[in-house]
Motif scaffolding. Sequence first.
Motif, PDB file in Angstrom:
ATOM      1  N   SER A  23       1.022  -1.210  -0.211  1.00  0.00           N
ATOM      2  CA  SER A  23      -0.097   0.326   0.056  1.00  0.00           C
ATOM      3  C   SER A  23       1.066   1.351  -0.245  1.00  0.00           C
ATOM      4  O   SER A  23       0.959   2.291  -0.534  1.00  0.00           O
ATOM      5  CB  SER A  23      -0.673   0.031   0.845  1.00  0.00           C
ATOM      6  OG  SER A  23      -1.780  -0.898   1.180  1.00  0.00           O
ATOM      7  N   LEU A  24       1.594   1.527   0.834  1.00  0.00           N
ATOM      8  CA  LEU A  24       2.888   2.278   0.825  1.00  0.00           C
ATOM      9  C   LEU A  24       3.718   2.304  -0.368  1.00  0.00           C
ATOM     10  O   LEU A  24       3.602   3.750  -0.972  1.00  0.00           O
ATOM     11  CB  LEU A  24       4.009   2.137   2.244  1.00  0.00           C
ATOM     12  CG  LEU A  24       3.296   2.154   3.414  1.00  0.00           C
ATOM     13  CD1 LEU A  24       4.265   1.892   4.353  1.00  0.00           C
ATOM     14  CD2 LEU A  24       3.125   3.614   3.922  1.00  0.00           C
ATOM     15  N   LEU A  25       3.925   1.319  -0.788  1.00  0.00           N
ATOM     16  CA  LEU A  25       4.782   1.624  -2.320  1.00  0.00           C
ATOM     17  C   LEU A  25       3.489   2.098  -3.795  1.00  0.00           C
ATOM     18  O   LEU A  25       3.574   3.147  -4.718  1.00  0.00           O
ATOM     19  CB  LEU A  25       4.899   0.168  -2.698  1.00  0.00           C
ATOM     20  CG  LEU A  25       5.949   0.164  -4.237  1.00  0.00           C
ATOM     21  CD1 LEU A  25       6.952   0.836  -3.932  1.00  0.00           C
ATOM     22  CD2 LEU A  25       6.239  -1.598  -4.226  1.00  0.00           C
ATOM     23  N   VAL A  26       2.125   1.327  -3.695  1.00  0.00           N
ATOM     24  CA  VAL A  26       1.441   1.604  -4.404  1.00  0.00           C
ATOM     25  C   VAL A  26       0.746   3.675  -4.698  1.00  0.00           C
ATOM     26  O   VAL A  26       1.517   3.572  -5.098  1.00  0.00           O
ATOM     27  CB  VAL A  26       0.425   1.061  -4.226  1.00  0.00           C
ATOM     28  CG1 VAL A  26      -1.088   1.818  -4.891  1.00  0.00           C
ATOM     29  CG2 VAL A  26      -0.170   0.003  -4.903  1.00  0.00           C
ATOM     30  N   ASP A  27       1.395   4.186  -3.176  1.00  0.00           N
ATOM     31  CA  ASP A  27       0.863   5.869  -2.859  1.00  0.00           C
ATOM     32  C   ASP A  27       2.251   6.338  -3.690  1.00  0.00           C
ATOM     33  O   ASP A  27       1.636   7.454  -4.337  1.00  0.00           O
ATOM     34  CB  ASP A  27       1.157   6.049  -1.786  1.00  0.00           C
ATOM     35  CG  ASP A  27      -0.312   5.922  -0.741  1.00  0.00           C
ATOM     36  OD1 ASP A  27      -1.390   5.865  -0.997  1.00  0.00           O
ATOM     37  OD2 ASP A  27      -1.070   5.133   0.244  1.00  0.00           O
ATOM     38  N   ALA A  28       3.369   5.575  -3.665  1.00  0.00           N
ATOM     39  CA  ALA A  28       4.848   6.052  -3.845  1.00  0.00           C
ATOM     40  C   ALA A  28       4.270   6.421  -5.014  1.00  0.00           C
ATOM     41  O   ALA A  28       5.507   7.311  -6.024  1.00  0.00           O
ATOM     42  CB  ALA A  28       5.842   5.041  -3.313  1.00  0.00           C
ATOM     43  N   MET A  29       4.035   5.350  -5.994  1.00  0.00           N
ATOM     44  CA  MET A  29       4.286   5.490  -7.249  1.00  0.00           C
ATOM     45  C   MET A  29       3.304   5.877  -8.176  1.00  0.00           C
ATOM     46  O   MET A  29       3.339   6.855  -8.835  1.00  0.00           O
ATOM     47  CB  MET A  29       3.937   3.703  -7.761  1.00  0.00           C
ATOM     48  CG  MET A  29       4.173   2.769  -7.162  1.00  0.00           C
ATOM     49  SD  MET A  29       3.674   0.923  -8.055  1.00  0.00           S
ATOM     50  CE  MET A  29       6.029   0.093  -8.140  1.00  0.00           C
ATOM     51  N   ASN A  30       1.977   6.171  -7.388  1.00  0.00           N
ATOM     52  CA  ASN A  30       1.237   7.592  -8.107  1.00  0.00           C
ATOM     53  C   ASN A  30       1.331   8.621  -7.935  1.00  0.00           C
ATOM     54  O   ASN A  30       0.908   9.257  -8.838  1.00  0.00           O
ATOM     55  CB  ASN A  30      -0.643   7.057  -7.465  1.00  0.00           C
ATOM     56  CG  ASN A  30      -1.031   5.663  -7.456  1.00  0.00           C
ATOM     57  OD1 ASN A  30      -0.719   5.346  -8.688  1.00  0.00           O
ATOM     58  ND2 ASN A  30      -2.198   5.397  -6.267  1.00  0.00           N
ATOM     59  N   GLN A  31       2.078   9.048  -6.373  1.00  0.00           N
ATOM     60  CA  GLN A  31       2.667  10.346  -6.409  1.00  0.00           C
ATOM     61  C   GLN A  31       3.681  10.379  -6.999  1.00  0.00           C
ATOM     62  O   GLN A  31       3.446  11.559  -8.040  1.00  0.00           O
ATOM     63  CB  GLN A  31       2.683  10.425  -4.690  1.00  0.00           C
ATOM     64  CG  GLN A  31       1.424  10.080  -3.906  1.00  0.00           C
ATOM     65  CD  GLN A  31       1.958  10.687  -2.695  1.00  0.00           C
ATOM     66  OE1 GLN A  31       2.768  11.020  -2.140  1.00  0.00           O
ATOM     67  NE2 GLN A  31       0.609  10.560  -1.346  1.00  0.00           N
ATOM     68  N   GLU A  32       4.192   9.688  -7.059  1.00  0.00           N
ATOM     69  CA  GLU A  32       5.814   9.920  -7.610  1.00  0.00           C
ATOM     70  C   GLU A  32       5.849  10.052  -9.212  1.00  0.00           C
ATOM     71  O   GLU A  32       7.330  10.973 -10.230  1.00  0.00           O
ATOM     72  CB  GLU A  32       7.120   9.203  -7.072  1.00  0.00           C
ATOM     73  CG  GLU A  32       7.507   9.684  -5.219  1.00  0.00           C
ATOM     74  CD  GLU A  32       8.326   8.828  -4.646  1.00  0.00           C
ATOM     75  OE1 GLU A  32       8.418   8.401  -5.489  1.00  0.00           O
ATOM     76  OE2 GLU A  32       8.303   9.021  -3.889  1.00  0.00           O
ATOM     77  N   VAL A  33       5.159   8.660  -9.877  1.00  0.00           N
ATOM     78  CA  VAL A  33       5.613   8.632 -11.087  1.00  0.00           C
ATOM     79  C   VAL A  33       4.139   8.526 -11.827  1.00  0.00           C
ATOM     80  O   VAL A  33       4.509   9.362 -12.878  1.00  0.00           O
ATOM     81  CB  VAL A  33       6.250   6.977 -11.368  1.00  0.00           C
ATOM     82  CG1 VAL A  33       5.974   6.505 -13.245  1.00  0.00           C
ATOM     83  CG2 VAL A  33       7.374   7.088 -10.883  1.00  0.00           C
ATOM     84  N   LEU A  34       3.225   7.153 -11.444  1.00  0.00           N
ATOM     85  CA  LEU A  34       1.916   7.611 -12.138  1.00  0.00           C
ATOM     86  C   LEU A  34       1.218   8.843 -12.165  1.00  0.00           C
ATOM     87  O   LEU A  34       0.158   9.160 -12.962  1.00  0.00           O
ATOM     88  CB  LEU A  34       0.821   6.773 -12.179  1.00  0.00           C
ATOM     89  CG  LEU A  34       2.178   5.151 -12.142  1.00  0.00           C
ATOM     90  CD1 LEU A  34       1.128   4.079 -10.965  1.00  0.00           C
ATOM     91  CD2 LEU A  34       2.338   4.831 -13.294  1.00  0.00           C
ATOM     92  N   GLY A  35       1.239   9.459 -11.454  1.00  0.00           N
ATOM     93  CA  GLY A  35       0.345  11.126 -11.231  1.00  0.00           C
ATOM     94  C   GLY A  35       0.594  11.786 -12.673  1.00  0.00           C
ATOM     95  O   GLY A  35      -0.207  12.629 -13.346  1.00  0.00           O
ATOM     96  N   TYR A  36       2.213  12.134 -12.612  1.00  0.00           N
ATOM     97  CA  TYR A  36       1.993  12.244 -14.011  1.00  0.00           C
ATOM     98  C   TYR A  36       1.752  11.885 -15.467  1.00  0.00           C
ATOM     99  O   TYR A  36       1.321  12.840 -16.277  1.00  0.00           O
ATOM    100  CB  TYR A  36       3.590  13.082 -13.877  1.00  0.00           C
ATOM    101  CG  TYR A  36       4.214  13.988 -12.775  1.00  0.00           C
ATOM    102  CD1 TYR A  36       3.722  15.171 -12.847  1.00  0.00           C
ATOM    103  CD2 TYR A  36       5.068  12.788 -12.056  1.00  0.00           C
ATOM    104  CE1 TYR A  36       4.626  15.765 -11.393  1.00  0.00           C
ATOM    105  CE2 TYR A  36       5.623  13.419 -10.545  1.00  0.00           C
ATOM    106  CZ  TYR A  36       5.657  15.045 -10.638  1.00  0.00           C
ATOM    107  OH  TYR A  36       5.795  15.294  -9.292  1.00  0.00           O
ATOM    108  N   LEU A  37       1.073  10.611 -15.379  1.00  0.00           N
ATOM    109  CA  LEU A  37       0.785  10.554 -16.227  1.00  0.00           C
ATOM    110  C   LEU A  37      -0.492   9.699 -17.222  1.00  0.00           C
ATOM    111  O   LEU A  37      -1.331   9.302 -18.064  1.00  0.00           O
ATOM    112  CB  LEU A  37       1.537   8.680 -16.947  1.00  0.00           C
ATOM    113  CG  LEU A  37       3.286   9.137 -16.339  1.00  0.00           C
ATOM    114  CD1 LEU A  37       3.725   7.371 -16.538  1.00  0.00           C
ATOM    115  CD2 LEU A  37       3.388   9.685 -17.991  1.00  0.00           C
TER     116      LEU A  37
END
Length: 381
Positions: free
Chosen positions: A52-66
Amino acid sequence: MDINAYIFAKDQVDLEHTYIDGTKIEANANRYTWVWKNSCTRNRQKVFEKISLLVDAMNQEVLGYLGIKLEKREEYAIDYVSELLEMYKEGTRLDESSFVSGCGHRKSLQQKQYQELEEYLERLKTYAHHIEICGEKRNSYSKTDYDATFMCLKRDYMGNDQLLPAYNLQIAVCDEYIAAVDVKPYASDMECFVPLMEKFNHIYGHYPKYPVADAGYDSYNNYLYCEEHGMEKYMKFTMYKKETTDKKYCDNPYRAINFTRDDAGNLICPNGRKFVFKQTQSVRHNKYGRTEEVYECESCEGCPYKNECCPKSRGNRTIRMNQELTSIQAEGAFGILKWDRSYKRLFRRGEKNVILELTLISCGFNLCKYHNKKQRQAIAA
């Protein structure tokens, strides 16, 4: 079982009276190869939190911009984590062939996150594999013999109370001969009674009329099982020895079974207080639907006997009751096998192979017993 059929017919063995016993024997498995189901369950929950923590990081740091967002869950199935990996790979257009490793190479943020999620996926697969092998009734198994369970054995040659991989061997003895055998990976004899009786019925076409067993087999389910299949209840209950030899315990006036009853049938404590029926509740995990009655004292306030009657109770005392609950030993056979024949460790691995091993040993035991009887009869004649 042709050997048994021949011996039993010649010696007119009584199959209505059978004496049941079990013993735990060390498995042919390495001693420090344990896997604990509870540990796997706890660690799997920790992995869920890390995902869950990793998914949050993925969404904020990478996927959010895509313009992509991965959904979190409280628990993650293996298939869903695999989907997350594919979605992240496709969304970031990762090429695994371009991944770098070793000194002098700097991993990209996308590679780090992708490989971290891959690691969590492998751990989930490992934990799921361990939990599946343990099943519902076991808490552990050995990596070198999946059917062996870690148990506390009487023969602790290591001297440190270390659990060892073992099997629970069960035998049913009729007229000193071993009539049926079974092997289970359960530490409790209680769970082994029904399978052994079913095996006895499969071999001889009927259930024994008088199955005699010690208090280790006592359970409400086993008593009902005997009643359903026309067997007398010759198993000692758990507190048999204490209730038949400990006079102080038997005569304890604060035991609910020693309470008097008034004309209406209500339980009366030593202080003259009445216990009021509150409810009937089901016993958890009981497949026969066993219930018990719950009674509560009308008032324990100011009672001079409270310290002796219910010292740990903060309010009124409650009791649970069930009205339906209100030998020759088979140990001789195991004693001969374990001590006279030095059979103290199994040779085969796997439950089916251990059953085969015990069956062969039982055949040899019965042949030896039959031969010795014939020899004694010949000498006496």
